[in-house]
Design a protein around this motif. Sequence first.
Motif, short mmCIF file in Angstrom:
data_model
loop_
_atom_site.label_atom_id
_atom_site.label_comp_id
_atom_site.label_asym_id
_atom_site.label_seq_id
_atom_site.Cartn_x
_atom_site.Cartn_y
_atom_site.Cartn_z
N ARG A 239 -31.11 -54.86 18.52
CA ARG A 239 -32.15 -55.88 18.39
C ARG A 239 -33.50 -55.27 18.01
NH1 ARG A 239 -30.29 -59.54 23.56
NH2 ARG A 239 -29.15 -61.12 22.38
N GLU B 37 -35.67 -56.60 15.03
CA GLU B 37 -36.80 -57.46 15.38
C GLU B 37 -38.14 -56.76 15.56
OE1 GLU B 37 -35.41 -59.28 18.93
OE2 GLU B 37 -33.70 -60.27 17.97
N VAL C 60 -26.04 -63.07 27.50
CA VAL C 60 -26.44 -63.56 26.18
C VAL C 60 -27.90 -64.02 26.18
CG1 VAL C 60 -26.01 -65.27 24.37
CG2 VAL C 60 -24.09 -64.23 25.59
N GLY D 205 -31.15 -66.43 25.47
CA GLY D 205 -31.52 -67.21 24.30
C GLY D 205 -31.15 -68.68 24.45
N SER E 115 -29.42 -60.07 30.26
CA SER E 115 -29.45 -59.74 28.83
C SER E 115 -30.89 -59.49 28.39
CB SER E 115 -28.86 -60.88 28.01
OG SER E 115 -29.83 -61.90 27.81
N SER E 116 -31.02 -59.01 27.15
CA SER E 116 -32.35 -58.84 26.55
C SER E 116 -32.65 -60.00 25.61
CB SER E 116 -32.42 -57.51 25.78
OG SER E 116 -31.43 -57.48 24.76
N GLY E 117 -31.88 -61.09 25.72
CA GLY E 117 -32.00 -62.20 24.78
C GLY E 117 -33.03 -63.24 25.13
N GLU F 70 -24.07 -56.71 15.52
CA GLU F 70 -24.83 -57.86 15.01
C GLU F 70 -23.91 -59.02 14.64
OE1 GLU F 70 -29.09 -56.98 13.27
OE2 GLU F 70 -27.50 -56.68 11.82
N ARG G 295 -21.11 -59.61 16.01
CA ARG G 295 -20.36 -59.96 17.22
C ARG G 295 -18.85 -59.74 17.05
NH1 ARG G 295 -23.76 -62.35 20.76
NH2 ARG G 295 -25.67 -63.30 19.96
#
Length: 307
Positions: free
Chosen positions: A45, A49, A202, A204, A224-226, A295, A297
């Motif tokens: 990510r 990003e 996940v 987000g 998660s880091s989402g 990326e 998945r």
Amino acid sequence: MLRIRYEVNGGPEVLFAEDVAVPVPGPGEVLVRVEAIGVTLPTVRKVREAAEPAHLGGEVAGTVEALGEGVSGFAPGDRVTGLCFAHGYAEHALVHAAMLSPVPDRASAVEAVALVRSGLVARGAQAAGRIEPGETVLVTAAAGAVGTYALQYARAAGAGRVVAAVGSAGKAGFVRGLGADEVVLYEEAAQWGPYDVVLDGVGGDLLAPAVRALAPGGRLVAFSSGGGTVEAYELLVRGASVIGFQMAAIARGEPQLYERRRREQWELHRAGALRITVHDTLPLAEAAAAHRIIEERRNLGKVVLVP
């Protein structure tokens, strides 16, 4: 030595191989000859990003070559694994001694990067969720590096029903093989639940429906880091809770607990009670291809780079 450099943001295509000098360890650092690198979703990510280029960190395993000033507890020749925050995609990496742990003689470097960090995150999430025998547990990102262990730890905690949430039906057989009783898809999130515990890797857009899927008094562990947003009203009407979990808090704040859990997971693996999951191993020079797997998945378990 070979090192992968990240130049500009935008995706895997911005990763380039370069030849640089072997670094020298500073105070508190250990120089590790790297034998395996675990590719993590936060690093992928970051490449996609981040506003500016950033160092490629990651989970590394290999052999100690040199020690910086003030380092004790390790010696050249020791086999170790740990989290490298800068320039981890390389044939040699500098790792702070506090982030390193020994690798058992019977284990390979690939097994070490596939198990230790991901397994400890899963174990910590399971403990944070306080799973009780007989409860129903949903694990999102169930086919990922952490999710595969979260399924197994939920089962070991006595969950009555373990449900795996994945992005495609093609992953169903894989997660069932790791202990899932049922498989649900992300596109079906509006119909999920009720679950006593959700272990969410996940975040987000999936976080809100995961909260709505909680049973009365349910707990969602967000690790998660989402990111994502939780509506307080959804917690209020369910008497539910959301618990944030970060592995660094255990590693830095409770080192004895961290070490005990690390030893336990190797013992569980040796006893056949914890299966290590590796999707694929790729040469270090193919780091961009490894990032694409995550990326898109496509991974079933850990993606590992091998110098």
